[in-house]
Design a protein around this motif. Structure first.
Motif, PDB file in Angstrom:
ATOM      1  N   THR A   1      -7.142   2.040   1.634  1.00  0.00           N
ATOM      2  CA  THR A   1      -5.746   1.754   1.942  1.00  0.00           C
ATOM      3  C   THR A   1      -5.394   2.318   3.310  1.00  0.00           C
ATOM      4  OG1 THR A   1      -4.971   3.784   0.887  1.00  0.00           O
ATOM      5  CG2 THR A   1      -5.087   1.818  -0.488  1.00  0.00           C
ATOM      6  N   GLY A   2      -4.485   1.645   3.983  1.00  0.00           N
ATOM      7  CA  GLY A   2      -4.010   2.118   5.276  1.00  0.00           C
ATOM      8  C   GLY A   2      -4.785   1.566   6.439  1.00  0.00           C
ATOM      9  N   ALA A   3      -6.122   1.497   6.341  1.00  0.00           N
ATOM     10  CA  ALA A   3      -6.934   1.003   7.449  1.00  0.00           C
ATOM     11  C   ALA A   3      -8.326   0.677   6.939  1.00  0.00           C
ATOM     12  CB  ALA A   3      -7.014   2.034   8.572  1.00  0.00           C
ATOM     13  N   GLY A   4      -8.986  -0.270   7.622  1.00  0.00           N
ATOM     14  CA  GLY A   4     -10.365  -0.599   7.307  1.00  0.00           C
ATOM     15  C   GLY A   4     -10.493  -1.564   6.146  1.00  0.00           C
ATOM     16  N   THR A   5     -11.687  -2.118   5.998  1.00  0.00           N
ATOM     17  CA  THR A   5     -11.994  -3.040   4.903  1.00  0.00           C
ATOM     18  C   THR A   5     -13.398  -2.766   4.399  1.00  0.00           C
ATOM     19  OG1 THR A   5     -12.836  -4.729   6.427  1.00  0.00           O
ATOM     20  CG2 THR A   5     -10.506  -4.876   5.802  1.00  0.00           C
TER      21      THR A   5
ATOM     22  N   THR B   1       0.925  -4.126  10.320  1.00  0.00           N
ATOM     23  CA  THR B   1       0.817  -2.976  11.217  1.00  0.00           C
ATOM     24  C   THR B   1       1.928  -1.968  10.942  1.00  0.00           C
ATOM     25  OG1 THR B   1       2.210  -3.916  12.955  1.00  0.00           O
ATOM     26  CG2 THR B   1      -0.140  -4.494  12.984  1.00  0.00           C
ATOM     27  N   ARG B   2       1.809  -0.808  11.572  1.00  0.00           N
ATOM     28  CA  ARG B   2       2.815   0.245  11.402  1.00  0.00           C
ATOM     29  C   ARG B   2       4.197  -0.241  11.807  1.00  0.00           C
ATOM     30  NH1 ARG B   2       1.308   5.756  14.223  1.00  0.00           N
ATOM     31  NH2 ARG B   2      -0.388   5.487  12.709  1.00  0.00           N
TER      32      ARG B   2
ATOM     33  N   GLU C   1       0.824  -1.196   0.000  1.00  0.00           N
ATOM     34  CA  GLU C   1       0.000   0.000   0.000  1.00  0.00           C
ATOM     35  C   GLU C   1       0.869   1.261   0.000  1.00  0.00           C
ATOM     36  OE1 GLU C   1      -4.144  -1.268   1.951  1.00  0.00           O
ATOM     37  OE2 GLU C   1      -2.544  -1.034   3.437  1.00  0.00           O
TER      38      GLU C   1
ATOM     39  N   ARG D   1      -3.659  -6.974   7.080  1.00  0.00           N
ATOM     40  CA  ARG D   1      -2.837  -5.791   6.809  1.00  0.00           C
ATOM     41  C   ARG D   1      -1.703  -5.689   7.837  1.00  0.00           C
ATOM     42  NH1 ARG D   1      -6.646  -2.410   6.167  1.00  0.00           N
ATOM     43  NH2 ARG D   1      -6.452  -1.924   3.954  1.00  0.00           N
TER      44      ARG D   1
ATOM     45  N   ARG E   1       3.229  -0.490   3.813  1.00  0.00           N
ATOM     46  CA  ARG E   1       2.814  -1.718   4.482  1.00  0.00           C
ATOM     47  C   ARG E   1       2.226  -2.702   3.474  1.00  0.00           C
ATOM     48  NH1 ARG E   1      -0.811   1.217   8.987  1.00  0.00           N
ATOM     49  NH2 ARG E   1       0.601   2.981   9.357  1.00  0.00           N
TER      50      ARG E   1
ATOM     51  N   ASN F   1       1.604   3.459   2.068  1.00  0.00           N
ATOM     52  CA  ASN F   1       2.450   3.738   3.228  1.00  0.00           C
ATOM     53  C   ASN F   1       3.577   2.717   3.402  1.00  0.00           C
ATOM     54  OD1 ASN F   1       1.022   1.490   4.056  1.00  0.00           O
ATOM     55  ND2 ASN F   1      -0.289   2.624   5.486  1.00  0.00           N
TER      56      ASN F   1
END
Length: 676
Positions: free
Chosen positions: A609-613, A558-559, A535, A556, A539, A537
């Motif tokens: 992207t980054g979070a959520g689905t 993690t940071r 993605e 996904r 990740r 970022n």
């Protein structure tokens, strides 16, 4: 969902583009029902002209009586009657798939192909549907020390000919016998007559179940399944050489080995599959006749075998075959007639395409082609050569790699990298189970290729410089399924992923370039190949289907670079095979997923992207083969590519309108300039 409602839904989805013409070549009357459905059923429901060829009579011990019946051994032996009963069962099954009425009538008559005369059944209500019964014997007792008189011995040359059994009620001439070349000529003539857009076969290189070093290998599949696949592939290649033009794509399906992996069909999909198998098993018919109306050894017990609950392609194909070149043009790659081809956009982002170009090489490639892009803009290809020979100990399966020396330049010759089994005991037997490659570019700019090996772990080779590669290394792992995935992390190091019976394994590249031992990262079992994308970022996002019914799931990173132990389920409307994934490189972009659904057609899902689905999926095309692929064009718009069931490559481009924001599908120029 009722059978008729499901039929109607399949027809609606299949209308997006032509369903093509299909030919199946199998050993037994139920191989297509157990292992190729729902794909065959979906094409039939869409109106595809269909020819299915059954090479053997499948007469077993001549007793069409269910196993477990106490007095089964006392029933009279009737090989010709049992073969006829199986033929009645498969006609009923196809009639139900096509018309909804298992009693829809057929016309069956002898037809001559080459030197052989075979039974050809034509469905009266749909004469574009044909079943061809070659009826080779497979159960004749041999004298002590003689090879078994079966189709696998005919393929290997252990016997010079095999007799044709005349089923009860057939008008076939008595006394026929076919040589290996007779059978190949027959198949080649059927292919020339049918002009298929896809040929479906069984697995020519099945997995083993037991192995004794220097001794025998016991395979997971029926030997006749394997021989039928070898005959079919050889016939397709002979036909291609004689006509001098591209032949149709070949789809290969695993057989009994399905029972060793998690099931991948939804309850609804298997319910329809089981209903058709029950019809073939004669559960709905009158059993009082002299011959019978089905295969009573199957009966209503098809669900107990463990292998009908899945449909698994031997060569599902990569999802990396649509790529953006350094000059801004999209390039699409595919293997047809054993050769690799490339289609390129005429101009960046314009959506028009040049004629396909065949890459140099000896051919004999499996349908799989993995494509990797280096930081310098050069593209690299990895594939597997599959020369066919009759002898089990004369086989070769060879990993090959080709690269562009300069961005946008021509591809060099295929470099042969061999096989992890090279030099080992029984190498020519072990090498047949090498998996399909994934190719990555290491932080130092060199290539590294990974394949599943005979031990069901992962093996790898590293490129030191242009024409120099290190030897094979074993990266470990066990019970690895077909379908590896590879991605570079934000620091450029590679991570490799593979599904097993119980989890997803991950190998991470270390600072010194070596890979750490694999770690189990999830508490869900994959039901097919895994896919990974990076993605915006940096990740990684892992995508795969999970048990017991093939639901699409995502996980996904993690940071901090760790992974959650539980993935998120996002639906997907069933289906089987890899899920393509591509992430746009901008913060407010999307990750697009593309997959085959329960109707055999394409579905798309936009993921944040980054979070959520998101569990939202949109239908976006017709029936297709192999795996979809996604890339961004020179303008940043996403493009989705598929190989349609009619053998045509198609690309849809992001427009902001239409299904999931994509416009009309553009058909790419055909090989040879003609779609006929």
């Amino acid at each position: 969902m009722s059978f008729l409602r499901r039929e109607r839904r399949i027809r609606d989805f299949g209308a997006a583009w032509p369903a093509g013409t299909q030919v199946q070549i199998v050993a037994h009357c139920d191989d297509d029902l157990y292992f190729m459905n729902p794909a065959v059923h979906q094409a039939l429901a869409a109106g595809a002209p269909t020819t299915t060829v059954y090479l053997t009579a499948g007469e077993a011990d001549g007793r069409n009586v269910p196993y477990g019946v106490p007095d089964r051994s006392s029933h009279p032996v009737d090989h010709a009657g049992y073969a006829a009963a199986r033929y009645n069962g498969i006609r009923s099954a196809y009639a139900e798939m096509v018309t909804g009425d298992r009693n829809s009538p057929w016309t069956t008559a002898p037809v001559r192909y080459g030197t052989a005369t075979v039974d050809v059944a034509v469905l009266t209500a749909a004469p574009h549907v044909r079943l061809v019964f070659v009826s080779l014997e497979g159960q004749e007792a041999a004298r002590a020390g003689d090879p078994p008189r079966a189709i696998d011995a005919l393929w290997s040359g252990d016997i010079p000919w095999l007799a044709v059994l005349v089923p009860t009620g057939s008008a076939l001439p008595a006394g026929q016998a076919l040589t290996r070349d007779d059978l190949l000529d027959l198949l080649e003539e059927i292919l020339a007559e049918s002009k298929p857009s896809v040929v479906r076969v069984m697995d020519p290189d099945p997995d083993h179940t037991t192995y004794e070093r220097g001794g025998a290998i016991r395979y997971s599949d029926h030997a006749s399944h394997t021989a039928a696949a070898q005959f079919a592939l050889h016939a397709v290649r002979r036909w291609q050489r004689r006509q001098g033009r591209a032949t149709p794509p070949v789809e290969s399906y695993r057989g009994y080995y399905n029972r060793h992996w998690p099931t991948n069909l939804t309850e609804a999909a298997f319910a329809v599959k089981r209903s058709i198998l029950d019809t073939y098993g004669g559960t709905h018919g009158d059993r009082s006749g002299a011959v019978g109306c089905g295969d009573y050894l199957v009966g209503d017990q098809a669900h107990t075998t463990g292998y009908g609950q899945s449909t698994t392609q031997r060569y599902p194909g990569s999802t990396s075959w649509l790529r953006l070149q350094a000059d801004g043009r999209l390039a699409a790659f595919a293997v047809l007639d054993g050769h690799a081809y490339v289609w390129r956009e005429s101009q960046p982002g314009r959506g028009t395409w040049d004629e396909p170009q065949r890459l140099a090489g000896p051919g004999d490639l499996t349908p799989h082609l993995d494509v990797a892009a280096g930081p310098d803009g050069c593209l690299h290809l990895a594939a597997v050569r599959q020369p066919l020979t009759p002898s089990p100990r004369g086989q070769r399966r060879i990993l090959v790699v080709a690269s562009q020396a300069t961005p946008n330049g021509p591809f060099g010759d295929w470099a042969e990298l061999g096989n992890p089994a090279d030099g080992g005991a029984d190498a020519t037997l072990r090498m047949r189970e090498m998996g399909m490659p994934v190719l990555g570019v290491r932080p130092d700019g060199g290539l590294q290729v990974f394949v599943r090996n005979f031990g069901r772990g992962v093996s790898s080779r590293v490129q030191l410089k242009a024409d120099v590669w290190e030897g094979w290394s074993d990266l470990g792992g066990s019970v690895v399924q077909e379908g590896l995935a590879l991605a570079a992390n934000r620091d450029g190091r590679l991570s490799l992923f593979a599904g097993t019976n119980q989890t997803v394994l991950r190998w991470d590249q270390q600072e010194d370039g070596a890979f750490a031992a694999p770690v189990a990262m999830l508490r869900r079992e994959p039901t097919g190949p895994v896919t990974v994308t990076r993605e915006h970022n940096g990740r990684l996002l892992l995508v795969f289907r999970t048990g017991p019914h093939g639901e699409v799931t995502v996980s996904r990173q993690t940071r901090e670079g760790a992974w959650p132990s539980q993935p998120a389920a996002i639906g997907g409307d069933g289906g089987f095979g890899p899920v393509a994934a591509f992430s746009t490189p901008v913060k407010d972009g999307i990750t697009l997923l593309a997959q085959r659904n329960d109707q055999g057609t394409l579905s798309l899902s936009r993921q944040p992207t980054g979070a959520g689905t998101s569990a939202s999926w949109s239908p976006a095309g017709g029936m297709f083969l192999r795996s979809p692929s996604i890339a961004a064009d020179a303008t940043g718009a996403l493009a989705v590519a598929v190989l349609g069931a009619d053998g045509t490559l198609r690309v849809a481009r992001q427009t902001g309108t239409g299904d999931a924001g994509f416009g009309e599908w553009a058909a790419l120029p055909p090989i040879g300039g003609s779609r006929g």
